[in-house]
Design a protein around this motif. Structure first.
Motif, PDB file in Angstrom:
ATOM      1  N   LEU A  75     -36.553  15.494  22.667  1.00 46.47           N
ATOM      2  CA  LEU A  75     -37.738  16.035  23.337  1.00 46.47           C
ATOM      3  C   LEU A  75     -38.958  15.150  23.096  1.00 46.47           C
ATOM      4  O   LEU A  75     -39.124  14.578  22.013  1.00 46.47           O
ATOM      5  CB  LEU A  75     -38.018  17.449  22.828  1.00 46.47           C
ATOM      6  N   ARG A  76     -39.790  15.067  24.108  1.00 47.90           N
ATOM      7  CA  ARG A  76     -41.056  14.338  23.995  1.00 47.90           C
ATOM      8  C   ARG A  76     -42.102  15.346  23.512  1.00 47.90           C
ATOM      9  O   ARG A  76     -42.461  16.271  24.233  1.00 47.90           O
ATOM     10  CB  ARG A  76     -41.432  13.736  25.347  1.00 47.90           C
ATOM     11  N   ILE A  77     -42.570  15.148  22.298  1.00 47.39           N
ATOM     12  CA  ILE A  77     -43.374  16.180  21.633  1.00 47.39           C
ATOM     13  C   ILE A  77     -44.863  15.856  21.700  1.00 47.39           C
ATOM     14  O   ILE A  77     -45.288  14.743  21.385  1.00 47.39           O
ATOM     15  CB  ILE A  77     -42.952  16.309  20.162  1.00 47.39           C
ATOM     16  N   GLU A  78     -45.637  16.867  22.122  1.00 48.23           N
ATOM     17  CA  GLU A  78     -47.091  16.800  21.950  1.00 48.23           C
ATOM     18  C   GLU A  78     -47.436  17.776  20.829  1.00 48.23           C
ATOM     19  O   GLU A  78     -46.933  18.892  20.781  1.00 48.23           O
ATOM     20  CB  GLU A  78     -47.825  17.138  23.252  1.00 48.23           C
ATOM     21  N   LEU A  79     -48.289  17.312  19.914  1.00 45.92           N
ATOM     22  CA  LEU A  79     -48.575  18.085  18.705  1.00 45.92           C
ATOM     23  C   LEU A  79     -50.070  18.235  18.491  1.00 45.92           C
ATOM     24  O   LEU A  79     -50.822  17.255  18.548  1.00 45.92           O
ATOM     25  CB  LEU A  79     -47.966  17.380  17.485  1.00 45.92           C
ATOM     26  N   GLY A  80     -50.496  19.465  18.219  1.00 45.75           N
ATOM     27  CA  GLY A  80     -51.889  19.733  17.911  1.00 45.75           C
ATOM     28  C   GLY A  80     -52.025  20.599  16.673  1.00 45.75           C
ATOM     29  O   GLY A  80     -51.043  21.163  16.185  1.00 45.75           O
ATOM     30  N   GLY A  81     -53.259  20.704  16.187  1.00 47.17           N
ATOM     31  CA  GLY A  81     -53.528  21.552  15.028  1.00 47.17           C
ATOM     32  C   GLY A  81     -53.905  20.752  13.807  1.00 47.17           C
ATOM     33  O   GLY A  81     -53.039  20.192  13.135  1.00 47.17           O
ATOM     34  N   GLY A  82     -55.201  20.644  13.544  1.00 50.07           N
ATOM     35  CA  GLY A  82     -55.654  20.003  12.321  1.00 50.07           C
ATOM     36  C   GLY A  82     -55.684  18.493  12.342  1.00 50.07           C
ATOM     37  O   GLY A  82     -55.866  17.856  11.300  1.00 50.07           O
ATOM     38  N   ILE A  83     -55.514  17.887  13.514  1.00 46.64           N
ATOM     39  CA  ILE A  83     -55.556  16.419  13.610  1.00 46.64           C
ATOM     40  C   ILE A  83     -57.011  16.026  13.853  1.00 46.64           C
ATOM     41  O   ILE A  83     -57.500  16.049  14.982  1.00 46.64           O
ATOM     42  CB  ILE A  83     -54.621  15.915  14.721  1.00 46.64           C
ATOM     43  N   ILE A 101     -52.784  16.080  20.019  1.00 46.17           N
ATOM     44  CA  ILE A 101     -53.850  16.837  20.664  1.00 46.17           C
ATOM     45  C   ILE A 101     -55.030  16.962  19.700  1.00 46.17           C
ATOM     46  O   ILE A 101     -54.875  17.435  18.579  1.00 46.17           O
ATOM     47  CB  ILE A 101     -53.352  18.246  21.060  1.00 46.17           C
ATOM     48  N   LEU A 102     -56.187  16.544  20.159  1.00 45.19           N
ATOM     49  CA  LEU A 102     -57.423  16.692  19.393  1.00 45.19           C
ATOM     50  C   LEU A 102     -58.218  17.838  19.988  1.00 45.19           C
ATOM     51  O   LEU A 102     -58.497  17.854  21.185  1.00 45.19           O
ATOM     52  CB  LEU A 102     -58.247  15.406  19.450  1.00 45.19           C
ATOM     53  N   GLY A 103     -58.555  18.817  19.156  1.00 44.19           N
ATOM     54  CA  GLY A 103     -59.319  19.962  19.631  1.00 44.19           C
ATOM     55  C   GLY A 103     -60.727  19.948  19.091  1.00 44.19           C
ATOM     56  O   GLY A 103     -61.666  19.517  19.754  1.00 44.19           O
ATOM     57  N   SER A 104     -60.878  20.402  17.864  1.00 43.83           N
ATOM     58  CA  SER A 104     -62.193  20.451  17.223  1.00 43.83           C
ATOM     59  C   SER A 104     -62.873  19.085  17.230  1.00 43.83           C
ATOM     60  O   SER A 104     -64.092  18.977  17.409  1.00 43.83           O
ATOM     61  CB  SER A 104     -62.067  20.946  15.781  1.00 43.83           C
ATOM     62  N   ALA A 105     -62.085  18.027  17.060  1.00 40.78           N
ATOM     63  CA  ALA A 105     -62.646  16.678  16.988  1.00 40.78           C
ATOM     64  C   ALA A 105     -63.352  16.279  18.279  1.00 40.78           C
ATOM     65  O   ALA A 105     -64.321  15.519  18.253  1.00 40.78           O
ATOM     66  CB  ALA A 105     -61.542  15.669  16.669  1.00 40.78           C
ATOM     67  N   ALA A 106     -62.887  16.799  19.408  1.00 37.07           N
ATOM     68  CA  ALA A 106     -63.507  16.437  20.690  1.00 37.07           C
ATOM     69  C   ALA A 106     -64.958  16.904  20.746  1.00 37.07           C
ATOM     70  O   ALA A 106     -65.814  16.253  21.348  1.00 37.07           O
ATOM     71  CB  ALA A 106     -62.716  17.044  21.836  1.00 37.07           C
ATOM     72  N   VAL A 107     -65.229  18.038  20.085  1.00 30.16           N
ATOM     73  CA  VAL A 107     -66.589  18.587  20.056  1.00 30.16           C
ATOM     74  C   VAL A 107     -67.392  17.957  18.927  1.00 30.16           C
ATOM     75  O   VAL A 107     -68.545  17.538  19.115  1.00 30.16           O
ATOM     76  CB  VAL A 107     -66.554  20.124  19.879  1.00 30.16           C
ATOM     77  N   LYS A 108     -66.787  17.878  17.760  1.00 32.92           N
ATOM     78  CA  LYS A 108     -67.539  17.507  16.559  1.00 32.92           C
ATOM     79  C   LYS A 108     -67.545  16.017  16.267  1.00 32.92           C
ATOM     80  O   LYS A 108     -68.387  15.534  15.515  1.00 32.92           O
ATOM     81  CB  LYS A 108     -66.986  18.288  15.362  1.00 32.92           C
ATOM     82  N   ASN A 109     -66.594  15.287  16.851  1.00 35.29           N
ATOM     83  CA  ASN A 109     -66.510  13.856  16.555  1.00 35.29           C
ATOM     84  C   ASN A 109     -65.983  13.086  17.772  1.00 35.29           C
ATOM     85  O   ASN A 109     -64.888  12.509  17.728  1.00 35.29           O
ATOM     86  CB  ASN A 109     -65.599  13.638  15.343  1.00 35.29           C
ATOM     87  N   PRO A 110     -66.758  13.058  18.866  1.00 33.53           N
ATOM     88  CA  PRO A 110     -66.281  12.363  20.071  1.00 33.53           C
ATOM     89  C   PRO A 110     -65.995  10.878  19.844  1.00 33.53           C
ATOM     90  O   PRO A 110     -65.154  10.295  20.523  1.00 33.53           O
ATOM     91  CB  PRO A 110     -67.406  12.566  21.095  1.00 33.53           C
ATOM     92  N   LYS A 111     -66.657  10.283  18.842  1.00 34.98           N
ATOM     93  CA  LYS A 111     -66.373   8.872  18.541  1.00 34.98           C
ATOM     94  C   LYS A 111     -64.929   8.691  18.089  1.00 34.98           C
ATOM     95  O   LYS A 111     -64.282   7.684  18.422  1.00 34.98           O
ATOM     96  CB  LYS A 111     -67.329   8.358  17.462  1.00 34.98           C
ATOM     97  N   LEU A 112     -64.407   9.671  17.334  1.00 35.88           N
ATOM     98  CA  LEU A 112     -63.007   9.615  16.919  1.00 35.88           C
ATOM     99  C   LEU A 112     -62.092   9.599  18.140  1.00 35.88           C
ATOM    100  O   LEU A 112     -61.143   8.816  18.213  1.00 35.88           O
ATOM    101  CB  LEU A 112     -62.668  10.814  16.029  1.00 35.88           C
ATOM    102  N   VAL A 113     -62.377  10.467  19.101  1.00 35.58           N
ATOM    103  CA  VAL A 113     -61.569  10.507  20.327  1.00 35.58           C
ATOM    104  C   VAL A 113     -61.629   9.148  21.025  1.00 35.58           C
ATOM    105  O   VAL A 113     -60.606   8.601  21.444  1.00 35.58           O
ATOM    106  CB  VAL A 113     -62.054  11.619  21.274  1.00 35.58           C
ATOM    107  N   LYS A 114     -62.828   8.623  21.136  1.00 34.71           N
ATOM    108  CA  LYS A 114     -63.017   7.324  21.800  1.00 34.71           C
ATOM    109  C   LYS A 114     -62.218   6.228  21.109  1.00 34.71           C
ATOM    110  O   LYS A 114     -61.532   5.422  21.761  1.00 34.71           O
ATOM    111  CB  LYS A 114     -64.508   6.977  21.811  1.00 34.71           C
ATOM    112  N   ASP A 115     -62.283   6.185  19.774  1.00 36.85           N
ATOM    113  CA  ASP A 115     -61.559   5.163  19.012  1.00 36.85           C
ATOM    114  C   ASP A 115     -60.051   5.308  19.184  1.00 36.85           C
ATOM    115  O   ASP A 115     -59.329   4.301  19.325  1.00 36.85           O
ATOM    116  CB  ASP A 115     -61.919   5.258  17.524  1.00 36.85           C
ATOM    117  N   LEU A 116     -59.570   6.545  19.171  1.00 41.91           N
ATOM    118  CA  LEU A 116     -58.127   6.775  19.302  1.00 41.91           C
ATOM    119  C   LEU A 116     -57.639   6.461  20.705  1.00 41.91           C
ATOM    120  O   LEU A 116     -56.536   5.921  20.894  1.00 41.91           O
ATOM    121  CB  LEU A 116     -57.784   8.214  18.914  1.00 41.91           C
TER     122      LEU A 116
END
Length: 238
Positions: A75-83, A101-116
């Protein structure tokens, strides 16, 4: 359209919540690996997994389970929760997990999302979880002042290619998805939208297919037998 059966893990067990409330934990299956293999045997190619402990406290205490499922299934797995940092995301992406999957980070640390996104491109998914259209973070325990469409547009500008959108008030209720909000977000951005929350039966799958969303996550409906995974996969392929 793709169908993603869901396995949520808390304290090493397969569970479901009602509207994201940690006080409503219900164990729905014995073994994560056996559950994943049963989905694979039915014809699923994708799997949505959530670390509920991680979502709440930002740790990766269940990581061995996710890596085992990745290793022992096709299976091709997508994983979220605490990343919430580069190390956690990279660890999973370099050890068999297809997308994180990035959840909280998208709101609190958009730079992290951008870097990833710069490093891993389309292997980064943003999870947008909302109540009455307003984004929630920290395992749905904290409310923000950010509208879900505004966050989706911000993520699109960063280069995010996938969003899992969840109406928290629908999650685990088997009351049907929020078609209005899903249609809105699907029309407002060019990102591929994965619908989550409230899916109950095959009519919901058909309705989401008409909206032309990219994917649908099915959790409680499969465990409560209100939806046949085989039938959902068939409709999605048509």
């Amino acid at each position: 359209m793709i169908i993603l059966p869901a396995i949520d893990i808390k304290n090493g067990k397969c569970v479901r919540l009602y509207k994201g409330d940690f006080n409503t934990v219900e164990q729905v299956a014995e073994s994560p690996i056996e559950t994943a293999l049963s989905f694979q045997r039915t014809g699923a190619q994708y799997l949505h997994m959530v670390d509920l402990d991680g979502a709440k406290d930002g740790t990766q205490s269940n990581q061995d389970i996710f890596l085992k499922v990745a290793k022992e299934t096709d299976l091709r797995i997508e994983l979220g929760g605490g990343i919430r940092d580069i190390n956690a995301a990279s660890f999973y992406l370099e050890n068999g997990i297809e997308r994180v999957i990035l959840g909280s980070a998208a709101v609190k640390n958009p730079k992290l999302v951008k870097d990833l996104v710069k490093e891993y491109h389309d292997r980064i998914i943003v999870g947008i979880d909302a109540m009455h259209g307003m984004v929630q973070t920290e395992g749905w325990l904290d409310a923000s002042e950010i509208n879900y469409i505004d966050l989706a547009k911000e993520m699109e500008a960063i280069g995010v290619q996938y969003i899992v959108y969840t109406d928290i008030s629908k999650d685990g209720t088997l009351s049907g998805p929020n078609l209005y909000e899903l249609e809105m977000i699907n029309n407002q951005v060019d990102i591929k939208i994965i619908a989550s929350g409230g899916i109950s039966n095959i009519e919901d799958i058909k309705a989401l297919k008409k909206l032309n969303v990219y994917g649908v996550i099915c959790g409680k409906s499969l465990y409560k037998n209100t939806l046949s995974l085989e039938e959902a996969l068939k409709v999605a392929r048509e």
